[in-house]
Design an enzyme around this catalytic site. Sequence first.
Site, mmCIF file in Angstrom:
data_model
loop_
_atom_site.group_PDB
_atom_site.id
_atom_site.type_symbol
_atom_site.label_atom_id
_atom_site.label_comp_id
_atom_site.label_asym_id
_atom_site.label_seq_id
_atom_site.Cartn_x
_atom_site.Cartn_y
_atom_site.Cartn_z
ATOM 1 C CE LYS A 1 -3.769 -2.517 2.124
ATOM 2 N NZ LYS A 1 -4.554 -2.889 3.292
ATOM 3 C CG ASP B 1 -9.679 -0.263 4.247
ATOM 4 O OD1 ASP B 1 -9.248 -0.564 3.117
ATOM 5 O OD2 ASP B 1 -9.064 -0.514 5.300
ATOM 6 C CD GLN C 1 -3.308 -4.223 6.495
ATOM 7 O OE1 GLN C 1 -3.215 -3.300 5.687
ATOM 8 N NE2 GLN C 1 -3.900 -5.370 6.199
#
Length: 283
Positions: free
Chosen positions: A51, A118, A95
């Site tokens: 990422k 997200d 995460q």
Amino acid sequence: MIIDGKMISQSLKDAMKIEVDALAEQYGRRPCLMVIIVGDNPASRSYVRGKIKATEYCGFDGHLVELPEDVSEATLLAEIDKLNNDPLVDGILVQLPLPKHISEDKVIAAISAEKDVDGFHPENVARLWLNQHCILPCTPKGIIELLDQAGVEMAGKKAVVIGRSNIVGKPVAKLLLDRNATVTIAHSRTKDLAAVCREADILVAAVGRAKMVTAEYVKPGAAVIDVGINRTEDGKLVGDVDYEAVLPVAGAITPVPGGVGPMTITMLMRNTIECFLNRMNNK
Ligand code: NAD
């Protein structure tokens, strides 16, 4: 046809790199993505590296915030709050999974919905199901993009999604429905799964069981999207689909690695740009 997620992803990132340079000219700053990682889980570390690499490639601002495994929930929530209130931060990602002593639900809800790149915040999830403007979750969004890029028609087709998780199965099914497919969600209690899957023009496998989808699950000519990420005993990365067996039957198929995985990260970049634009234009 093999749907090359790696190649499609690369060309989308190249286009975003150019777009980001233009945005920096226009708005005087670049989109900014902040990624928080807690602890040393090797899989999480590897995802986060990917990422950050993509963030740098696309020319975003932002960086990694590393917190120790034993960080308290309160400290993590305070860090999120700081980023929520920072006008120069457009996207925040924590995460997952988190250590057991931290509530993932609390953390997801703590991220400002407008910075939730997200697409996991309850407000974004609700908006998705209400057909309102929202931030779409990255993996489902990437799957629809792959089908579009491969020229797979969705309207009027039968789609079967195996798996009903909140982050993959259910939102993929909703996005296919929005594209006017007739959608069945199958799961661990589905009877005669192979027969259900054989009805599908578009088959999405999001289970997490290596080689579960064999040739007998696939209607000849169907598009097969393999979301699964599994490790074999010798450490090889494989999907949920028995790729070699299904390849001759399917009309189109995504490989693992190199299919859905790279698209997930690319859609994260796309979401960061969308959050940036929403924020800059709503100021
Ligand atoms: P999950 O464990 O939350 O959900 C798995 C689903 O599979 C459940 O709904 C369950 O009902 C179903 N299932 C389990 N066993 C089954 C069986 N025998 N028959 C039919 N259905 C069965 O997992 P998830 O978070 O949705 O992830 C699914 C897979 O996708 C995992 O391998 C995960 O690593 C992978 N994944 C990949 C990406 C990516 O970017 N490529 C992103 C997210 C998840």
